[in-house]
Design a protein around this motif. Structure first.
Motif, PDB file in Angstrom:
ATOM      1  N   LYS A  75      48.667  39.566  27.113  1.00  0.00           N
ATOM      2  CA  LYS A  75      49.266  39.615  28.590  1.00  0.00           C
ATOM      3  C   LYS A  75      48.999  38.535  29.259  1.00  0.00           C
ATOM      4  O   LYS A  75      49.807  37.980  29.880  1.00  0.00           O
ATOM      5  N   ALA A  76      47.753  38.043  29.248  1.00  0.00           N
ATOM      6  CA  ALA A  76      47.509  36.765  30.255  1.00  0.00           C
ATOM      7  C   ALA A  76      48.483  35.505  29.810  1.00  0.00           C
ATOM      8  O   ALA A  76      48.993  34.889  30.686  1.00  0.00           O
ATOM      9  N   ALA A  91      51.879  32.384  39.936  1.00  0.00           N
ATOM     10  CA  ALA A  91      50.291  32.354  40.198  1.00  0.00           C
ATOM     11  C   ALA A  91      49.808  33.783  40.466  1.00  0.00           C
ATOM     12  O   ALA A  91      48.835  34.100  40.072  1.00  0.00           O
ATOM     13  N   ASN A  92      50.617  34.466  41.015  1.00  0.00           N
ATOM     14  CA  ASN A  92      50.208  35.850  41.693  1.00  0.00           C
ATOM     15  C   ASN A  92      50.256  36.890  40.251  1.00  0.00           C
ATOM     16  O   ASN A  92      49.387  37.813  40.135  1.00  0.00           O
ATOM     17  N   ASP A  93      51.275  36.624  39.394  1.00  0.00           N
ATOM     18  CA  ASP A  93      51.351  37.275  38.173  1.00  0.00           C
ATOM     19  C   ASP A  93      50.012  37.004  37.351  1.00  0.00           C
ATOM     20  O   ASP A  93      49.651  38.011  36.736  1.00  0.00           O
ATOM     21  N   ARG A  96      45.853  38.354  38.278  1.00  0.00           N
ATOM     22  CA  ARG A  96      45.517  39.782  37.900  1.00  0.00           C
ATOM     23  C   ARG A  96      44.769  39.728  36.757  1.00  0.00           C
ATOM     24  O   ARG A  96      43.783  40.445  36.355  1.00  0.00           O
ATOM     25  N   TRP A  97      44.727  38.671  35.685  1.00  0.00           N
ATOM     26  CA  TRP A  97      43.969  38.595  34.450  1.00  0.00           C
ATOM     27  C   TRP A  97      42.740  37.611  34.496  1.00  0.00           C
ATOM     28  O   TRP A  97      41.967  37.543  33.665  1.00  0.00           O
ATOM     29  N   LEU A  98      43.077  36.687  35.693  1.00  0.00           N
ATOM     30  CA  LEU A  98      41.751  35.815  35.506  1.00  0.00           C
ATOM     31  C   LEU A  98      40.535  36.136  36.321  1.00  0.00           C
ATOM     32  O   LEU A  98      40.363  37.001  37.325  1.00  0.00           O
ATOM     33  N   THR A  99      39.515  35.285  36.020  1.00  0.00           N
ATOM     34  CA  THR A  99      38.041  35.366  36.820  1.00  0.00           C
ATOM     35  C   THR A  99      38.477  34.708  38.149  1.00  0.00           C
ATOM     36  O   THR A  99      39.321  33.916  38.244  1.00  0.00           O
ATOM     37  N   PRO A 100      37.639  34.953  38.976  1.00  0.00           N
ATOM     38  CA  PRO A 100      37.792  34.093  40.407  1.00  0.00           C
ATOM     39  C   PRO A 100      37.676  32.567  40.290  1.00  0.00           C
ATOM     40  O   PRO A 100      38.486  32.012  40.846  1.00  0.00           O
ATOM     41  N   GLN A 101      37.078  32.119  39.259  1.00  0.00           N
ATOM     42  CA  GLN A 101      37.030  30.662  39.120  1.00  0.00           C
ATOM     43  C   GLN A 101      38.140  30.380  38.528  1.00  0.00           C
ATOM     44  O   GLN A 101      38.696  29.203  39.038  1.00  0.00           O
ATOM     45  N   VAL A 161      40.300  36.494  31.963  1.00  0.00           N
ATOM     46  CA  VAL A 161      40.520  35.204  31.271  1.00  0.00           C
ATOM     47  C   VAL A 161      39.638  34.210  32.344  1.00  0.00           C
ATOM     48  O   VAL A 161      40.046  33.932  33.469  1.00  0.00           O
ATOM     49  N   ASN A 162      38.940  33.439  31.762  1.00  0.00           N
ATOM     50  CA  ASN A 162      38.285  32.112  32.354  1.00  0.00           C
ATOM     51  C   ASN A 162      38.774  30.969  32.080  1.00  0.00           C
ATOM     52  O   ASN A 162      39.035  30.057  32.662  1.00  0.00           O
ATOM     53  N   ARG A 163      39.492  30.705  30.846  1.00  0.00           N
ATOM     54  CA  ARG A 163      40.211  29.423  30.599  1.00  0.00           C
ATOM     55  C   ARG A 163      41.330  29.820  29.403  1.00  0.00           C
ATOM     56  O   ARG A 163      40.990  30.618  28.644  1.00  0.00           O
ATOM     57  N   LEU A 164      42.433  29.182  29.578  1.00  0.00           N
ATOM     58  CA  LEU A 164      43.584  28.862  28.520  1.00  0.00           C
ATOM     59  C   LEU A 164      43.693  27.681  28.112  1.00  0.00           C
ATOM     60  O   LEU A 164      44.101  26.661  28.913  1.00  0.00           O
ATOM     61  N   THR A 165      43.088  27.389  26.937  1.00  0.00           N
ATOM     62  CA  THR A 165      43.109  26.071  26.257  1.00  0.00           C
ATOM     63  C   THR A 165      44.304  25.713  25.403  1.00  0.00           C
ATOM     64  O   THR A 165      44.472  26.404  24.361  1.00  0.00           O
TER      65      THR A 165
END
Length: 169
Positions: A75-76, A91-93, A96-101, A161-165
């Motif tokens: 989903k992310a 960015a808003n959508d 919801r899936w991301l860590t604060p960092q 999610v912390n990273r999308l590579t």
């Protein structure tokens, strides 16, 4: 005569504030607790406090954890892979899936520059059974397979999610 009395009073106050053997806190145990912070970065393995990796890091894997991680990864990346969406909405959508960092890291991304536009298959997890706090997922897209790093803070905490590579060029 006031100076000796003042010095005596200061000495008593200092003695009253000094710790004694009975008031010293007990030394902390060296084994980590399940709530101890853990990190998982793309360049290193799981790390526990003190740099020691115990046999298991407080959270065990179960099928529900794996299914939840797969769902969040897919989903992310689906929300990420929308180069035609207006920046603020994108960015808003995605947030919801991301860590604060990750939210901070991806806030400056222009979705028009994203090379993928859709997820093309199910995510495949690369699970380290000794680390229930983090997992990597390979998610196929129309631009190749993205690697998605997911983290959670506890067994019942949601995956983030912390990273999308992107795929290697």
């Amino acid at each position: 005569m006031k100076k000796p009395l003042a010095l005596f009073t200061v000495a008593l106050l200092c003695a009253a504030c000094a710790p004694t053997a009975n008031t010293m806190p007990a030394p902390a145990e060296s084994s980590p607790t399940p709530s101890a912070p853990v990190s998982l970065s793309a360049s290193s393995g799981p790390q526990a406090p003190g740099g020691m990796i115990p046999a298991t890091i407080g959270i065990t894997w179960d099928q529900a954890s794996k299914e939840a991680a797969v769902e969040v990864a897919e989903k992310a990346l689906a929300d990420f892979a929308r180069p035609g969406v207006e920046e603020k909405q994108w960015a808003n959508d995605l947030a919801r899936w991301l860590t604060p960092q990750a939210t901070a890291d991806y806030s400056a991304v222009d979705p028009a520059n994203i090379p993928t536009s859709r997820v093309t298959g199910p995510a495949a997890l690369s699970v380290d059974e000794a680390n229930g706090y983090g997992v990597m997922a390979a998610v196929p897209t129309d631009a190749g397979t993205y690697t998605v790093q997911l983290l959670r803070t506890g067994m019942d905490a949601p995956w983030k999610v912390n990273r999308l590579t992107p795929p290697a060029s």
